[in-house]
Design a protein around this motif. Sequence first.
Motif, PDB file in Angstrom:
ATOM      1  N   LEU A  88       0.868  -1.180   0.000  1.00  0.00           N
ATOM      2  CA  LEU A  88       0.000   0.000   0.000  1.00  0.00           C
ATOM      3  C   LEU A  88       0.903   1.227   0.000  1.00  0.00           C
ATOM      4  O   LEU A  88       1.747   1.391   0.884  1.00  0.00           O
ATOM      5  CB  LEU A  88      -0.923   0.034   1.230  1.00  0.00           C
ATOM      6  CG  LEU A  88      -1.828   1.276   1.238  1.00  0.00           C
ATOM      7  CD1 LEU A  88      -2.978   1.134   0.235  1.00  0.00           C
ATOM      8  CD2 LEU A  88      -2.383   1.579   2.626  1.00  0.00           C
ATOM      9  N   ILE A  89       0.719   2.105  -0.999  1.00  0.00           N
ATOM     10  CA  ILE A  89       1.576   3.302  -1.081  1.00  0.00           C
ATOM     11  C   ILE A  89       0.776   4.589  -0.914  1.00  0.00           C
ATOM     12  O   ILE A  89       1.352   5.664  -0.863  1.00  0.00           O
ATOM     13  CB  ILE A  89       2.372   3.327  -2.408  1.00  0.00           C
ATOM     14  CG1 ILE A  89       1.436   3.361  -3.621  1.00  0.00           C
ATOM     15  CG2 ILE A  89       3.304   2.115  -2.496  1.00  0.00           C
ATOM     16  CD1 ILE A  89       2.176   3.569  -4.935  1.00  0.00           C
ATOM     17  N   GLY A  90      -0.546   4.484  -0.842  1.00  0.00           N
ATOM     18  CA  GLY A  90      -1.387   5.675  -0.693  1.00  0.00           C
ATOM     19  C   GLY A  90      -1.732   5.941   0.761  1.00  0.00           C
ATOM     20  O   GLY A  90      -1.493   5.096   1.623  1.00  0.00           O
ATOM     21  N   VAL A 226      12.247   1.802  -6.427  1.00  0.00           N
ATOM     22  CA  VAL A 226      11.545   2.796  -7.228  1.00  0.00           C
ATOM     23  C   VAL A 226      10.112   2.318  -7.432  1.00  0.00           C
ATOM     24  O   VAL A 226       9.857   1.131  -7.602  1.00  0.00           O
ATOM     25  CB  VAL A 226      12.255   3.065  -8.582  1.00  0.00           C
ATOM     26  CG1 VAL A 226      13.575   3.793  -8.351  1.00  0.00           C
ATOM     27  CG2 VAL A 226      12.489   1.785  -9.365  1.00  0.00           C
ATOM     28  N   ARG A 227       9.173   3.262  -7.373  1.00  0.00           N
ATOM     29  CA  ARG A 227       7.753   2.943  -7.510  1.00  0.00           C
ATOM     30  C   ARG A 227       7.285   3.459  -8.878  1.00  0.00           C
ATOM     31  O   ARG A 227       7.129   4.664  -9.061  1.00  0.00           O
ATOM     32  CB  ARG A 227       6.947   3.610  -6.390  1.00  0.00           C
ATOM     33  CG  ARG A 227       7.454   3.300  -4.971  1.00  0.00           C
ATOM     34  CD  ARG A 227       6.614   4.053  -3.936  1.00  0.00           C
ATOM     35  NE  ARG A 227       6.449   5.450  -4.288  1.00  0.00           N
ATOM     36  CZ  ARG A 227       7.285   6.432  -3.939  1.00  0.00           C
ATOM     37  NH1 ARG A 227       8.338   6.183  -3.183  1.00  0.00           N
ATOM     38  NH2 ARG A 227       7.074   7.663  -4.345  1.00  0.00           N
ATOM     39  N   VAL A 228       7.107   2.532  -9.818  1.00  0.00           N
ATOM     40  CA  VAL A 228       6.895   2.944 -11.206  1.00  0.00           C
ATOM     41  C   VAL A 228       5.531   2.498 -11.704  1.00  0.00           C
ATOM     42  O   VAL A 228       5.213   1.306 -11.678  1.00  0.00           O
ATOM     43  CB  VAL A 228       8.017   2.376 -12.106  1.00  0.00           C
ATOM     44  CG1 VAL A 228       7.783   2.765 -13.556  1.00  0.00           C
ATOM     45  CG2 VAL A 228       9.383   2.860 -11.626  1.00  0.00           C
ATOM     46  N   GLY A 229       4.728   3.452 -12.139  1.00  0.00           N
ATOM     47  CA  GLY A 229       3.405   3.151 -12.676  1.00  0.00           C
ATOM     48  C   GLY A 229       3.350   3.315 -14.181  1.00  0.00           C
ATOM     49  O   GLY A 229       3.419   2.350 -14.946  1.00  0.00           O
ATOM     50  N   THR A 230       3.254   4.575 -14.617  1.00  0.00           N
ATOM     51  CA  THR A 230       3.044   4.882 -16.036  1.00  0.00           C
ATOM     52  C   THR A 230       4.041   4.200 -16.971  1.00  0.00           C
ATOM     53  O   THR A 230       3.647   3.668 -18.014  1.00  0.00           O
ATOM     54  CB  THR A 230       3.133   6.408 -16.226  1.00  0.00           C
ATOM     55  OG1 THR A 230       2.372   7.035 -15.190  1.00  0.00           O
ATOM     56  CG2 THR A 230       2.577   6.826 -17.562  1.00  0.00           C
ATOM     57  N   ALA A 231       5.304   4.181 -16.623  1.00  0.00           N
ATOM     58  CA  ALA A 231       6.312   3.607 -17.526  1.00  0.00           C
ATOM     59  C   ALA A 231       6.152   2.090 -17.678  1.00  0.00           C
ATOM     60  O   ALA A 231       6.618   1.507 -18.653  1.00  0.00           O
ATOM     61  CB  ALA A 231       7.722   3.950 -17.044  1.00  0.00           C
TER      62      ALA A 231
HETATM   63  C1  LIG Z   1       1.039   6.941  -8.631  1.00  0.00           C
HETATM   64  C2  LIG Z   1       2.219   6.823  -7.728  1.00  0.00           C
HETATM   65  C3  LIG Z   1       3.464   6.377  -8.188  1.00  0.00           C
HETATM   66  C4  LIG Z   1       3.761   6.060  -9.650  1.00  0.00           C
HETATM   67  O1  LIG Z   1       3.751   7.193 -10.432  1.00  0.00           O
HETATM   68  P1  LIG Z   1       4.157   7.144 -12.007  1.00  0.00           P
HETATM   69  O2  LIG Z   1       4.500   8.546 -12.312  1.00  0.00           O
HETATM   70  O3  LIG Z   1       2.965   6.654 -12.732  1.00  0.00           O
HETATM   71  O4  LIG Z   1       5.310   6.222 -12.139  1.00  0.00           O
HETATM   72  C5  LIG Z   1       4.477   6.224  -7.261  1.00  0.00           C
HETATM   73  N1  LIG Z   1       4.295   6.487  -5.955  1.00  0.00           N
HETATM   74  C6  LIG Z   1       3.111   6.924  -5.474  1.00  0.00           C
HETATM   75  C7  LIG Z   1       2.979   7.183  -4.014  1.00  0.00           C
HETATM   76  C8  LIG Z   1       2.039   7.113  -6.333  1.00  0.00           C
HETATM   77  O5  LIG Z   1       0.879   7.560  -5.848  1.00  0.00           O
END
Ligand SMILES: *Cc1c(COP(=O)(O)O)cnc(C)c1O
Length: 239
Positions: A88-90, A226-231
């Motif tokens: 959980l990162i939010g 590293v926390r990577v979403g979009t890429a």
């Molecule tokens: C959405 C999010 C990310 C990923 O962001 P991107 O720019 O899509 O890589 C990383 N950390 C947290 C806490 C986020 O909310």
Amino acid sequence: MTASSNPPQADESLARLVAVRSRVASAAKAANRSASDVHLLAVSKVQPVAKIRALYAAGQRAFGENYVQELEGKVVELADLAGIEWHLIGPLQSNKTRVVATIAQWVHSVDRLKIAERLSAQRPKSMPPLNLCIQVNISGEASKSGCAPDDTVALAVAASALPNVRVRGLMGMPEPDIGAEATRGQFKLLANLFNEARSQVPSMDTLSMGMSDDLEIAVECGSTMVRVGTALFGARVTS
Ligand SMILES: *Cc1c(COP(=O)(O)O)cnc(C)c1O
């Protein structure tokens, strides 16, 4: 089996994963660090489970979600994926700690002792300790979550005394769109706090910083996750 015999989704996920891993490896090399010291958390918030399955099939195991309800749903839907790890990162409110303590392996967003205490008390004894990162407000923006930099070490020390959690590190997010130099300054602030905290809390081994647009700077500044979403997943489509 050749790549072209895979469904298009699988090919695309594998290509994105290879590209992100190669960015991390280049950044590590440039910083004289080992690429294996930088873990990749795939941020799957708002992404459909089919894309998570495709990335899992390509070898990714750690996934991060921002919203507790969405995390809950995905944990259930993807329960068949052996060894998948949920972070959980939010932001986490007190009334949601119980469910998180039961389904997550990591929480990156602990910003006060009360949350850590509840997670420890609610973590089932049959499960391994819940891994925690303290989220620090490194940007100083009033709207952003995280504990104040000055309170970070004391919070890490206090949380490390709790029985069913393990304090693993710090998490932070720089202010968006401020340029490389200012981003670097905020990452360095977090890295310095991490070094200070871990001299008192030996279980700390994780510096959670860096996203799609700034992972190279984060790795340069010492990130270990590293926390990577979009890429990895492509743009988040919200309705
Ligand atoms: C959405 C999010 C990310 C990923 O962001 P991107 O720019 O899509 O890589 C990383 N950390 C947290 C806490 C986020 O909310």
